[in-house]
Design a protein around this motif. Structure first.
Motif, PDB file in Angstrom:
ATOM      1  N   ALA A 181      71.270  19.914  76.620  1.00  0.00           N
ATOM      2  CA  ALA A 181      72.103  21.112  76.632  1.00  0.00           C
ATOM      3  C   ALA A 181      71.852  21.966  75.404  1.00  0.00           C
ATOM      4  N   ARG A 182      71.450  21.345  74.319  1.00  0.00           N
ATOM      5  CA  ARG A 182      71.184  22.077  73.079  1.00  0.00           C
ATOM      6  C   ARG A 182      69.727  22.529  72.970  1.00  0.00           C
ATOM      7  N   GLU A 183      68.821  21.723  73.526  1.00  0.00           N
ATOM      8  CA  GLU A 183      67.399  21.989  73.356  1.00  0.00           C
ATOM      9  C   GLU A 183      66.824  22.951  74.393  1.00  0.00           C
ATOM     10  N   LEU A 184      67.288  22.870  75.639  1.00  0.00           N
ATOM     11  CA  LEU A 184      66.670  23.648  76.703  1.00  0.00           C
ATOM     12  C   LEU A 184      66.804  25.169  76.564  1.00  0.00           C
ATOM     13  N   PRO A 185      67.963  25.701  76.128  1.00  0.00           N
ATOM     14  CA  PRO A 185      68.062  27.161  76.037  1.00  0.00           C
ATOM     15  C   PRO A 185      66.964  27.799  75.180  1.00  0.00           C
ATOM     16  N   GLY A 186      66.630  27.187  74.061  1.00  0.00           N
ATOM     17  CA  GLY A 186      65.570  27.720  73.214  1.00  0.00           C
ATOM     18  C   GLY A 186      64.210  27.646  73.880  1.00  0.00           C
ATOM     19  N   LEU A 187      63.958  26.553  74.606  1.00  0.00           N
ATOM     20  CA  LEU A 187      62.692  26.415  75.322  1.00  0.00           C
ATOM     21  C   LEU A 187      62.566  27.493  76.390  1.00  0.00           C
ATOM     22  N   VAL A 188      63.632  27.670  77.167  1.00  0.00           N
ATOM     23  CA  VAL A 188      63.626  28.678  78.229  1.00  0.00           C
ATOM     24  C   VAL A 188      63.416  30.080  77.650  1.00  0.00           C
ATOM     25  N   GLU A 189      64.106  30.382  76.556  1.00  0.00           N
ATOM     26  CA  GLU A 189      63.988  31.707  75.950  1.00  0.00           C
ATOM     27  C   GLU A 189      62.569  31.977  75.462  1.00  0.00           C
TER      28      GLU A 189
ATOM     29  N   ALA B 100      72.012  12.996  77.898  1.00  0.00           N
ATOM     30  CA  ALA B 100      72.797  13.558  79.000  1.00  0.00           C
ATOM     31  C   ALA B 100      71.974  14.659  79.655  1.00  0.00           C
ATOM     32  N   VAL B 101      72.211  14.874  80.941  1.00  0.00           N
ATOM     33  CA  VAL B 101      71.518  15.922  81.684  1.00  0.00           C
ATOM     34  C   VAL B 101      72.558  16.929  82.165  1.00  0.00           C
ATOM     35  N   PRO B 102      72.567  18.126  81.609  1.00  0.00           N
ATOM     36  CA  PRO B 102      73.530  19.140  82.059  1.00  0.00           C
ATOM     37  C   PRO B 102      73.145  19.666  83.437  1.00  0.00           C
ATOM     38  N   ARG B 103      74.098  20.207  84.158  1.00  0.00           N
ATOM     39  CA  ARG B 103      73.794  20.779  85.475  1.00  0.00           C
ATOM     40  C   ARG B 103      73.103  22.134  85.346  1.00  0.00           C
ATOM     41  N   HIS B 104      73.376  22.826  84.260  1.00  0.00           N
ATOM     42  CA  HIS B 104      72.750  24.125  84.031  1.00  0.00           C
ATOM     43  C   HIS B 104      72.851  24.466  82.548  1.00  0.00           C
ATOM     44  N   VAL B 105      71.955  25.356  82.108  1.00  0.00           N
ATOM     45  CA  VAL B 105      71.963  25.836  80.724  1.00  0.00           C
ATOM     46  C   VAL B 105      71.767  27.348  80.755  1.00  0.00           C
ATOM     47  N   PRO B 106      72.183  28.053  79.705  1.00  0.00           N
ATOM     48  CA  PRO B 106      72.028  29.512  79.698  1.00  0.00           C
ATOM     49  C   PRO B 106      70.618  29.944  79.327  1.00  0.00           C
ATOM     50  N   GLY B 107      70.126  30.965  80.026  1.00  0.00           N
ATOM     51  CA  GLY B 107      68.926  31.668  79.613  1.00  0.00           C
ATOM     52  C   GLY B 107      69.360  32.999  79.033  1.00  0.00           C
ATOM     53  N   ARG B 108      68.408  33.864  78.762  1.00  0.00           N
ATOM     54  CA  ARG B 108      68.765  35.187  78.259  1.00  0.00           C
ATOM     55  C   ARG B 108      69.071  36.088  79.457  1.00  0.00           C
ATOM     56  N   GLY B 109      70.347  36.218  79.775  1.00  0.00           N
ATOM     57  CA  GLY B 109      70.763  37.046  80.892  1.00  0.00           C
ATOM     58  C   GLY B 109      70.747  36.358  82.235  1.00  0.00           C
ATOM     59  N   HIS B 110      70.521  35.046  82.256  1.00  0.00           N
ATOM     60  CA  HIS B 110      70.555  34.321  83.519  1.00  0.00           C
ATOM     61  C   HIS B 110      70.872  32.854  83.272  1.00  0.00           C
ATOM     62  N   VAL B 111      71.145  32.137  84.344  1.00  0.00           N
ATOM     63  CA  VAL B 111      71.481  30.718  84.263  1.00  0.00           C
ATOM     64  C   VAL B 111      70.331  29.899  84.832  1.00  0.00           C
ATOM     65  N   VAL B 112      69.994  28.810  84.159  1.00  0.00           N
ATOM     66  CA  VAL B 112      68.910  27.934  84.584  1.00  0.00           C
ATOM     67  C   VAL B 112      69.509  26.632  85.111  1.00  0.00           C
ATOM     68  N   LYS B 113      69.194  26.291  86.347  1.00  0.00           N
ATOM     69  CA  LYS B 113      69.675  25.045  86.936  1.00  0.00           C
ATOM     70  C   LYS B 113      68.824  23.877  86.442  1.00  0.00           C
ATOM     71  N   VAL B 114      69.471  22.746  86.191  1.00  0.00           N
ATOM     72  CA  VAL B 114      68.783  21.564  85.680  1.00  0.00           C
ATOM     73  C   VAL B 114      69.008  20.405  86.650  1.00  0.00           C
ATOM     74  N   GLY B 115      67.942  19.717  86.995  1.00  0.00           N
ATOM     75  CA  GLY B 115      68.035  18.558  87.877  1.00  0.00           C
ATOM     76  C   GLY B 115      67.283  17.382  87.293  1.00  0.00           C
ATOM     77  N   TRP B 116      67.410  16.224  87.927  1.00  0.00           N
ATOM     78  CA  TRP B 116      66.706  15.050  87.425  1.00  0.00           C
ATOM     79  C   TRP B 116      66.214  14.190  88.577  1.00  0.00           C
ATOM     80  N   PHE B 117      65.127  13.466  88.315  1.00  0.00           N
ATOM     81  CA  PHE B 117      64.519  12.558  89.278  1.00  0.00           C
ATOM     82  C   PHE B 117      64.126  11.287  88.534  1.00  0.00           C
TER      83      PHE B 117
END
Length: 207
Positions: A47-55, A76-93
């Motif tokens: 949840a903390r790392e993905l927003p920066g990667l996406v941006e 932990a795996v969040p269901r979604h994280v914020p992007g810049r102006g949009h939401v990114v869905k997160v899933g796991w396998f």
């Protein structure tokens, strides 16, 4: 380690730490291979790392809309994280996805696969792994195969033996690329520039 699947409240963009992600990507002329580069996160908190990667990747790859991970090495795996102006869905396998890889899907372009270098990996090992994953002429190895090769060649110091989590921020040496000092462990990642990737790999079910 077993991750939980959680639904946190999305933080506002200004709440995210302004830290450049540590990335090494294949260049625009690269084609083929199983990986498009490597990402060295600073913690196991998605949840903390993905927003920066996406941006960082949005301007290069088009809008990132989905991310998939294997939860084996994440707290932990969040269901979604914020992007810049949009939401990114997160899933796991748990079986279909390599535990040392993150898969990203772009809204308009395609998919990319990045090796995830464990957060507590030493700088030398991280440099070798990031260089191998972003080398357009390297043998086509999976993320787990690259990790196994590193551990086989360099023994106990390899990232496969690492169990510690690198702190997300060193308060004594904040990171702002080009404006303030960069911690020693970040120097190797910043020495490998973020390069616009080549054509996206085709989306293949079950990978």
């Amino acid at each position: 380690m077993s991750a939980t699947y959680e639904d946190r409240e999305l933080p506002r963009p200004e709440q995210q730490d302004d830290i450049a992600p540590r990335l090494a990507l294949k260049g625009p002329a690269a084609s083929g291979g199983l990986l498009d580069g490597a990402w060295w996160p600073r913690s196991r908190d998605l949840a903390r790392e993905l927003p920066g990667l996406v941006e960082a990747l949005d301007p290069l790859w088009g809008r990132i809309t989905r991310v998939a991970v294997n939860p084996a090495h994440w707290d932990a795996v969040p269901r979604h994280v914020p992007g810049r102006g949009h939401v990114v869905k997160v899933g796991w396998f748990t079986e279909e996805l390599d535990p040392h890889k993150v898969l990203l899907l772009s809204y308009s372009v395609g998919r990319w696969d990045l090796l995830v270098v464990p957060p507590g990996t030493g700088a030398a090992a991280a440099e070798r792994l990031m260089a191998a994953a972003s080398d357009p002429d390297a043998a086509p190895l999976t993320a787990s195969a690259l990790m196994a090769a590193e551990e086989s060649r360099h023994g106990a110091g390899a990232p496969g033996a690492d169990t510690e989590t690198t702190p997300v921020r060193d308060a004594s040496a904040p990171v702002r690329v080009g404006s303030t000092p960069v911690p020693e462990e970040d120097a190797v990642a910043l020495a490998v520039p973020v390069i616009a990737p080549g054509p996206p790999a085709p989306l293949v079910a079950g990978t």
